[in-house]
Design an enzyme around this catalytic site. Structure first.
Site, PDB file in Angstrom:
ATOM      1  N   ARG A 154     -34.297  12.779   9.492  1.00 33.61           N
ATOM      2  CA  ARG A 154     -35.133  13.975   9.575  1.00 33.61           C
ATOM      3  C   ARG A 154     -34.615  14.847  10.704  1.00 33.61           C
ATOM      4  NH1 ARG A 154     -40.591  11.462  11.070  1.00 33.61           N
ATOM      5  NH2 ARG A 154     -39.103  10.163  12.231  1.00 33.61           N
ATOM      6  N   ASN A 211     -36.617  11.840  -1.562  1.00 29.93           N
ATOM      7  CA  ASN A 211     -36.841  13.230  -1.166  1.00 29.93           C
ATOM      8  C   ASN A 211     -37.790  13.941  -2.124  1.00 29.93           C
ATOM      9  OD1 ASN A 211     -35.306  13.048   1.113  1.00 29.93           O
ATOM     10  ND2 ASN A 211     -33.619  14.301   0.392  1.00 29.93           N
ATOM     11  N   ASN A 254     -49.781  17.289   5.585  1.00 31.70           N
ATOM     12  CA  ASN A 254     -50.242  18.414   6.394  1.00 31.70           C
ATOM     13  C   ASN A 254     -50.041  19.704   5.607  1.00 31.70           C
ATOM     14  OD1 ASN A 254     -50.883  16.870   8.766  1.00 31.70           O
ATOM     15  ND2 ASN A 254     -48.690  16.697   9.150  1.00 31.70           N
ATOM     16  N   GLY A 260     -39.097  23.545   3.366  1.00 31.91           N
ATOM     17  CA  GLY A 260     -37.795  24.203   3.386  1.00 31.91           C
ATOM     18  C   GLY A 260     -36.774  23.227   3.915  1.00 31.91           C
ATOM     19  N   CYS A 263     -32.499  19.779   2.872  1.00 35.74           N
ATOM     20  CA  CYS A 263     -32.572  18.664   1.911  1.00 35.74           C
ATOM     21  C   CYS A 263     -33.530  18.916   0.751  1.00 35.74           C
ATOM     22  CB  CYS A 263     -32.962  17.388   2.635  1.00 35.74           C
ATOM     23  SG  CYS A 263     -31.709  16.801   3.788  1.00 35.74           S
ATOM     24  N   LYS A 266     -32.730  21.841  -2.038  1.00 33.49           N
ATOM     25  CA  LYS A 266     -31.547  21.633  -2.872  1.00 33.49           C
ATOM     26  C   LYS A 266     -31.609  20.301  -3.616  1.00 33.49           C
ATOM     27  CE  LYS A 266     -28.184  19.489   0.319  1.00 33.49           C
ATOM     28  NZ  LYS A 266     -27.965  18.280  -0.500  1.00 33.49           N
ATOM     29  N   ARG A 331     -32.353  27.135   6.907  1.00 26.09           N
ATOM     30  CA  ARG A 331     -32.146  27.042   5.462  1.00 26.09           C
ATOM     31  C   ARG A 331     -33.459  26.878   4.709  1.00 26.09           C
ATOM     32  NH1 ARG A 331     -27.272  22.707   5.578  1.00 26.09           N
ATOM     33  NH2 ARG A 331     -28.369  22.160   7.510  1.00 26.09           N
TER      34      ARG A 331
END
Length: 438
Positions: A154, A211, A254, A260, A263, A266, A331
Site C-alpha cells: 500500500r 485488489n 470508510n 484512485g 493499482c 487499472k 494517478r
C-alpha cells in the site's frame, strides 16, 4: 543471495531496498539513466515514508546497488524479479505487457546458472507462460524457471507491508523454484508470515482478485453512504456495525470520494477485460468500475450543492490532491475529477497538498496552489477536504473561520465531528451522515 530487480519504480525500489535490508545483495536495474544516477546519490524519486532511510542504509552497507546495465544485474543473480509497469492499454483497458515482455527478452541474454525469474508486476493470467516461452526462445540452453510473486504494497505504508506482510504468495511449477523463493523470504516466514504456495496462474489471479475485492468494498460503502443520506442513517455507524463481523472486517469501509491510485483503477479494468476474454464476465467488477467513476463527479455536485447550488465566481479551497495520504501519487485521484468539475461550474480553485503539488501540476487543469492549508483558505468561500492527510485532522478551525470569506466546510473524508466545526460558524457537510449527526 544475489537478487536482481528489473525496474526501479515504486514496487521495484521498495522491494529491492527491503530485500537488501534482509541481508541479500540486491541490484536494481532501470533503463532510465537519470533515475539510476539519482538513486546512486541517495535521491529518492518517489515519496514513501521511510524509504530514503532504508535505501541509504543498505547502499552504505554494500548490499544495495543501482545500474542501467542489465547484464550487470542479472549475470550472477539467483532470482530476477520483474517489477516493471503494466499500465492500462489505450483503447481497450487491458494490461499493457510491453515492458514485461521486453524485460524477459533482455533477461534471457544474461542468464547464467540456475535462475528463477519471478514477476512482481501485476499481470494477467497466463503472462508467466509467455515469459517462460520468451526466455526459452531467446536462450534455449538456459537453466531457468518462471514464477509469480505478486506484491501487496500500500502506498504510504509500503515498508511496513513488505516487512510484516499478511501473506507471501509464490506461484511456481516445481519444488526447486519454490525452495529458492522460500529462501528469499526466510527472514519473514520465521516471523510467522504465511507462505502461500500455488501454481503460477493461481498466483496471478490472486493479485487481481484481492485488489478487485477491496475496490468493491470501497464502492459498496460509498453506495451505502448515499442511501444513508436519503434515509437519515449514519454510514460510519453502519460501517462499524458490519465491520465488527469477523467475516467482513472493518478495513476499506470508510465512505469517501471514490478510489484512485496506481493499482485499483487499472487492475479492476484489466480484471474485467480478463473475465471477458475468458468468457467469464466479472459483473461485480464491471459495476464497481462504473460506480466509482460516477462517484467522483458526484462529489463535485455535493460541493456545488453545499454552496447553495451555484459556485460561479466562488473561491474553493481543496485540501488534499493525492489519491491517499503519505504519497505524492496523483494517478486517478478523485481530486482530478472534482477540481475539473468545479472549474466547469465556474468556480475558482486553489489547491494544497503536503506532498503532491508538483505531481498535481502535471495532471490538474490550471489552478492556484498554496503552500499551506491556511494560505489556501484565505478568502475562500468553501473549503473541501478530499484527502485525509494527518495535518488536516487538527486544523485550527477558529483561524480558518477568520481567513475564509464564506462559511462552507465540506468534509469528504468524515474526519471531523459536526459540532467541532459548526461552533466556529461553519455550515458543515460530510458523506453519508444525517444533518444532525456527529
Amino acid at each position: 543471495m544475489n537478487i536482481a530487480m528489473i525496474g526501479a519504480g515504486y514496487v521495484g525500489l521498495v522491494s529491492g531496498a527491503c530485500l537488501a535490508d534482509f541481508g541479500h545483495r540486491v541490484t536494481c536495474f532501470d533503463v532510465d539513466e537519470q533515475k539510476i544516477a539519482s538513486l546512486r546519490r541517495a535521491e529518492i524519486p518517489i515519496f514513501e515514508p521511510g524509504l530514503d532511510r532504508v535505501v541509504a542504509e543498505n547502499v552504505t552497507a554494500g548490499r544495495l546497488f543501482f545500474t542501467h546495465h542489465l547484464a550487470e544485474a542479472v549475470a550472477d543473480a539467483d532470482v530476477v524479479f520483474i517489477a516493471v509497469g503494466t499500465p492500462s492499454r489505450r483503447g481497450d483497458g487491458f494490461a499493457d505487457l510491453t515492458f514485461v515482455y521486453a524485460a524477459a527478452r533482455m533477461i534471457a541474454q544474461s542468464l547464467s546458472g540456475f535462475t528463477v525469474v519471478a514477476t512482481k508486476s501485476t499481470v494477467p493470467i497466463g503472462t508467466g507462460d509467455e515469459v517462460d516461452r520468451i526466455l526459452r526462445e531467446e536462450n534455449p540452453g538456459a537453466d531457468v524457471a518462471v514464477a509469480s510473486n505478486p506484491e501487496f504494497l500500500r502506498e504510504g505504508s509500503a515498508i511496513e507491508d513488505f516487512k510484516r506482510p499478511d501473506r507471501i504468495v509464490i506461484g511456481a511449477e516445481d519444488d526447486r523454484t519454490r525452495e529458492l523463493l522460500a529462501e528469499v523470504y526466510r527472514p519473514l516466514y520465521l516471523n510467522d508470515a504465511p507462505l502461500v504456495f500455488t501454481t503460477r496462474r493461481t498466483a496471478e489471479l490472486i493479485k487481481y482478485a484481492a485488489n478487485a475485492f477491496l475496490a468493491m468494498k470501497i464502492t459498496f460503502i460509498n453506495e451505502i453512504a448515499d442511501l444513508c443520506e436519503r434515509t437519515g442513517a449514519n454510514v460510519q455507524e453502519v460501517a462499524r456495525g458490519i465491520g465488527l463481523d469477523g467475516r467482513i472486517g472493518p478495513k476499506f469501509l470508510n465512505a469517501g470520494p471514490g478510489f484512485g491510485g496506481s493499482c485499483f483503477p487499472k487492475d479492476t479494468l484489466a480484471f474485467a477485460k480478463i473475465g471477458q476474454d475468458f468468457e467469464a464476465p466479472l459483473r461485480l467488477v464491471e459495476t464497481t468500475i462504473a460506480v466509482n467513476d460516477q462517484r467522483k463527479r458526484a462529489m463535485a455536485r455535493k460541493v456545488v450543492a453545499a454552496c447553495g447550488g451555484d459556485v460561479r465566481g466562488k473561491r474553493i479551497a481543496v485540501l488534499g490532491l493525492t489519491f491517499k495520504p503519505n504519497t505524492d501519487d496523483m494517478r486517478e485521484s478523485p481530486s482530478i475529477v472534482i477540481v475539473q468539475a468545479l472549474l466547469d461550474a465556474g468556480a475558482e480553485v486553489v489547491g494544497y497538498d503536503p506532498a503532491g503539488i508538483e505531481a498535481a501540476r502535471s495532471v490538474l487543469p490550471p489552478i492556484d496552489y498554496a503552500d499551506t492549508a491556511y494560505k489556501a483558505a484565505e478568502e475562500a468561500d468553501c473549503l473541501v477536504i478530499v484527502t485525509e492527510w494527518n495535518e488536516f485532522r487538527s486544523l485550527d478551525l477558529e483561524q480558518l473561520s477568520r481567513l475564509m470569506r464564506g462559511p462552507v466546510f465540506v468534509d469528504l473524508r468524515n474526519i471531523y465531528r459536526r459540532h467541532e466545526v459548526e461552533r466556529f460558524g461553519f455550515s458543515y457537510f460530510s458523506v453519508g451522515r444525517p444533518n444532525g449527526a456527529e
